[in-house]
Design an enzyme around this catalytic site. Sequence first.
Site, PDB file in Angstrom:
ATOM      1  CG  ASP A 101       6.435  28.136  21.203  1.00  0.00           C
ATOM      2  OD1 ASP A 101       6.228  27.792  20.030  1.00  0.00           O
ATOM      3  OD2 ASP A 101       6.837  27.369  22.096  1.00  0.00           O
TER       4      ASP A 101
HETATM    5  N1  URA Z   1      11.128  25.284  21.480  1.00  0.00           N
HETATM    6  C1  URA Z   1       9.968  25.653  22.059  1.00  0.00           C
HETATM    7  O1  URA Z   1       9.372  24.885  22.814  1.00  0.00           O
HETATM    8  N2  URA Z   1       9.474  26.868  21.792  1.00  0.00           N
HETATM    9  C2  URA Z   1      10.107  27.771  21.006  1.00  0.00           C
HETATM   10  O2  URA Z   1       9.628  28.888  20.819  1.00  0.00           O
HETATM   11  C3  URA Z   1      11.325  27.389  20.407  1.00  0.00           C
HETATM   12  C4  URA Z   1      11.799  26.129  20.670  1.00  0.00           C
END
Ligand code: URA
Length: 233
Positions: A101
Amino acid sequence: MRLDKYLSNAGIGSRKDVKNIISSGRVTVNGTPVRDSGFHITESDDVVCDNNAVSHHEFCYLMMNKPRGVITATEDASQKTVMDLLPAGMPNGLSPVGRLDIDTVGLLLITNDGVLAHRLISPRSHVKKVYYVKTDGALSAADVDAFASSITLKDGTRLLPAALSIDENDDHAGYVTISEGKYHQIKRMFAARNNRVVYLKRISMGPLSLDESLPEGGFRELTDDEVTLLKEI
Ligand code: URA
């Protein structure tokens, strides 16, 4: 393989750069200058560019310590991507493997080896990923048990068992190991426990661990040993 692809894969420059380098006569094959980008190269050919031998690396494998504020994509019209953090002249076809993310930091593999990338993110491979997480609410033994037996997300998705270990110095932090990669998985796992992730960092993916000497936004090539380990998956 074409000479321009060979040089580009070896990190000499983009496909466009290497075409210019070749046409200006800076490349020899077995001692003879070659100005044709489409010239066919085999494993046994000696390729020299500007008097330096060019070793044959068919693929490029990079480890990045992804910073906050950039998206995991190859290009985007409005937002900065992880690929924008790489200098010009990298080999063609590089893409991030899987997604982090925009606010997640840590280990991101970037490669042009599509077969390996596919294997690493395939749900069938169950490649283990470890995240360091900080949460708004305190973590408890009940959370550890719930992760181990199987979390059901708020949308009803039942996940594979995962491991949560609480940081012994901080009960608002811990390490989570998952073997699947659903959208926003870690954040949704904690949401299912009525908690909230405030910091998320990926520290390993299969046999590959984040090189903590990399600053956020920094990257390096994988060592041959790291590539060998990844290919064993
Ligand atoms: N899980 C998440 O919530 N975000 C990420 O970036 C990776 C795994």
